[in-house]
Scaffold this active site. Structure first.
Site, PDB file in Angstrom:
ATOM      1  N   HIS A  86       1.133  -1.530  -0.135  1.00  0.00           N
ATOM      2  CA  HIS A  86      -0.040   0.104   0.246  1.00  0.00           C
ATOM      3  C   HIS A  86       1.165   0.966   0.208  1.00  0.00           C
ATOM      4  CE1 HIS A  86      -3.337   2.746   1.786  1.00  0.00           C
ATOM      5  NE2 HIS A  86      -4.065   1.834   0.647  1.00  0.00           N
TER       6      HIS A  86
ATOM      7  N   LYS B 196      -4.207  10.687   4.982  1.00  0.00           N
ATOM      8  CA  LYS B 196      -3.091  10.572   6.189  1.00  0.00           C
ATOM      9  C   LYS B 196      -2.501  10.603   6.452  1.00  0.00           C
ATOM     10  CE  LYS B 196      -4.441   6.760   2.970  1.00  0.00           C
ATOM     11  NZ  LYS B 196      -5.848   6.409   2.741  1.00  0.00           N
TER      12      LYS B 196
ATOM     13  N   HIS C 222      -9.406  10.750   1.772  1.00  0.00           N
ATOM     14  CA  HIS C 222      -9.112   9.467   1.425  1.00  0.00           C
ATOM     15  C   HIS C 222      -6.817  10.148   2.379  1.00  0.00           C
ATOM     16  CE1 HIS C 222      -5.780   6.742  -0.993  1.00  0.00           C
ATOM     17  NE2 HIS C 222      -6.744   6.007  -0.940  1.00  0.00           N
TER      18      HIS C 222
ATOM     19  N   ASP D 251      17.476  10.165  -8.360  1.00  0.00           N
ATOM     20  CA  ASP D 251      18.354  10.470  -8.872  1.00  0.00           C
ATOM     21  C   ASP D 251      18.732  10.419  -7.289  1.00  0.00           C
ATOM     22  OD1 ASP D 251      18.698  10.406 -11.066  1.00  0.00           O
ATOM     23  OD2 ASP D 251      18.490  12.817 -11.418  1.00  0.00           O
TER      24      ASP D 251
ATOM     25  N   LYS E 180       3.121   4.833  -1.248  1.00  0.00           N
ATOM     26  CA  LYS E 180       3.095   5.330  -2.475  1.00  0.00           C
ATOM     27  C   LYS E 180       4.759   6.158  -2.322  1.00  0.00           C
ATOM     28  CE  LYS E 180      -1.274   4.513  -1.399  1.00  0.00           C
ATOM     29  NZ  LYS E 180      -2.020   4.171  -0.295  1.00  0.00           N
TER      30      LYS E 180
ATOM     31  N   ASP F 296       0.630  18.819  19.207  1.00  0.00           N
ATOM     32  CA  ASP F 296       0.805  20.387  19.035  1.00  0.00           C
ATOM     33  C   ASP F 296       1.637  21.397  17.998  1.00  0.00           C
ATOM     34  OD1 ASP F 296       0.069  19.345  21.906  1.00  0.00           O
ATOM     35  OD2 ASP F 296       2.372  18.709  22.871  1.00  0.00           O
TER      36      ASP F 296
END
Length: 412
Positions: A113, A299, A297, A120, A115, A304
């Site tokens: 899952h 996350k 979608h 380089d 991404k 603080d």
């Protein structure tokens, strides 16, 4: 939990495909040596085709490209799409490629899952945005709200090392080792990267080996340490008991705890269980906002004035106990403040705050269903450890026209 904090990074928040895709595609277009890209979803739509074009162009000028996709998340790419990449030398790796059984996809659990993109060894992207048109506003009401980060500085070397370890281990079909081993070489690589910003950061992963609970542990430690505010925006929010306990304790000691959750969860069990989840949190003083503009979608979270995280991990049983995930955790006042401004804008303009009176009362069968769904969902992260674990298998992508050649000893 063995992640290392690395100083001197410049980290930029990218919101939605409108900010993310142009930056990734531009960096790939300027690549001179290497592109390593991992994604759960790659669709053959206008976004996937644009990625396809920039990868082919980079490969033709001699850039080495490793593209990893998930067998469940990216199941329908055509032979022409894959074959044209392979023809120019792109190495395509598929996590857990399983043929359909009577038309059904059976590789549902333990998905790749993550991404991640590293270009380089100089710039990296980590977040929750896949390569599909539904991350763009012009997709319509179903367009997703999501986030990623662009990273420059010493942390890039650590992310680069991790992506290569994942490729090597996956093709050896072995259980994940501790990817931070050979610390001296990692340290030398990091020291060779210039400090370009003020952010301290760390890459935190979840796998089925030595890092099964690392992301959740970082969350819980940060919530426990919070004294002013906790803001979490998460698409699928059903953590386990310990996580929930830390949230309630934080709210009861006077911390401003706010959750931004999906207004319309797409899983029936989550809809049923949400009523009891909301009651438990609201009773402790947690404020809940439902994002109603379009599907959430994201996350992301902040605590603080310094701590923040952006990544691929939801706070649900799949992400916390089954999937391969990657988050970047950041300590930087400027980044924290910018993320806070964006999330507060979301709450003011695109969310509805849930009030206790909105929930009504539960009676009879509805009460029983909510109770069972609520406790099943919250206990599932512990139960999931009993399920069979996938060794993170990577196989080269094949097209129908290439299989005969490969089966007779041809080169990939």
């Amino acid at each position: 939990m063995h992640s290392r904090w690395i100083e001197g990074n410049d980290i930029r928040l990218l919101e939605n495909g409108e900010e993310f895709f142009p930056r990734v595609f531009a960096c790939i277009a300027n690549a001179s040596k290497e592109v390593v890209l991992e994604t759960f979803i790659l669709f053959e739509d206008k976004v996937g085709l644009q990625l396809h074009q920039v990868l082919i162009a980079a490969a033709r000028r001699g850039v080495q490209i490793d593209l990893t996709i998930d067998g469940f998340g990216s199941p329908d790419l055509s032979d022409d799409f894959i074959g044209s990449l392979i023809d120019v030398g792109v190495r395509i790796h598929v996590f857990d490629p399983v043929k359909r059984l009577l038309g059904w996809r059976v590789n549902v659990l333990r998905r790749m899952h993550r991404k991640i993109v590293v270009i380089d060894g100089e710039v990296a992207f980590v977040g929750g945005i896949n390569y599909s048109a539904d991350h763009l506003a012009d997709f319509g009401p179903a367009a997703k709200q999501d986030y990623s980060v662009e990273i420059h500085g010493p942390l890039v070397a650590e992310i680069h090392r991790f992506t290569h370890m994942a490729l090597a281990q996956g093709h050896r079909y072995q259980r994940p080792r501790q990817w931070w081993r050979n610390r001296s070489s990692v340290r030398n690589n990091v020291q060779g990267q210039p400090h370009v910003g003020t952010a301290a950061a760390t890459l935190v992963i979840r796998d089925n080996g030595h890092h099964q609970g690392d992301i959740e542990k970082h969350y819980r430690i940060a919530i426990r340490a919070a004294r002013k505010r906790v803001i979490i925006a998460n698409a699928y929010f059903f953590p386990g008991y310990r996580f929930m306990r830390e949230l309630r304790r934080a709210a009861r000691r006077g911390v401003d705890v706010r959750l931004i959750l999906q207004g319309e969860p797409d899983m029936p069990i989550v809809k049923i269980a949400a009523s009891m989840l909301y009651r438990t949190l609201l009773g402790a003083g947690v404020r809940i906002y439902e994002y109603c503009e379009r599907p959430l979608h994201g996350k992301v979270a902040l605590m603080d004035d310094e701590w923040a995280t952006v990544g691929s991990s939801n706070l649900d049983p799949l992400s916390l106990s089954l999937n391969l995930e990657a988050n970047v955790i950041i300590r930087d006042r400027g980044f924290n403040q910018h993320l806070q401004e964006r999330l507060e804008h979301l709450m003011r303009h695109n969310c509805k705050q849930v009030q206790r009176e909105d929930l009504g009362s539960l009676h009879g069968l509805e009460l029983v269903r909510s109770f069972v769904a609520y406790h099943f969902t919250r206990r599932y992260p512990a139960w999931a450890s009993w399920l069979p674990r996938h060794v993170p298998r990577l196989l080269p992508a094949l097209t129908d026209r290439l299989r005969p050649v490969l089966n007779h000893g041809g080169k990939e």
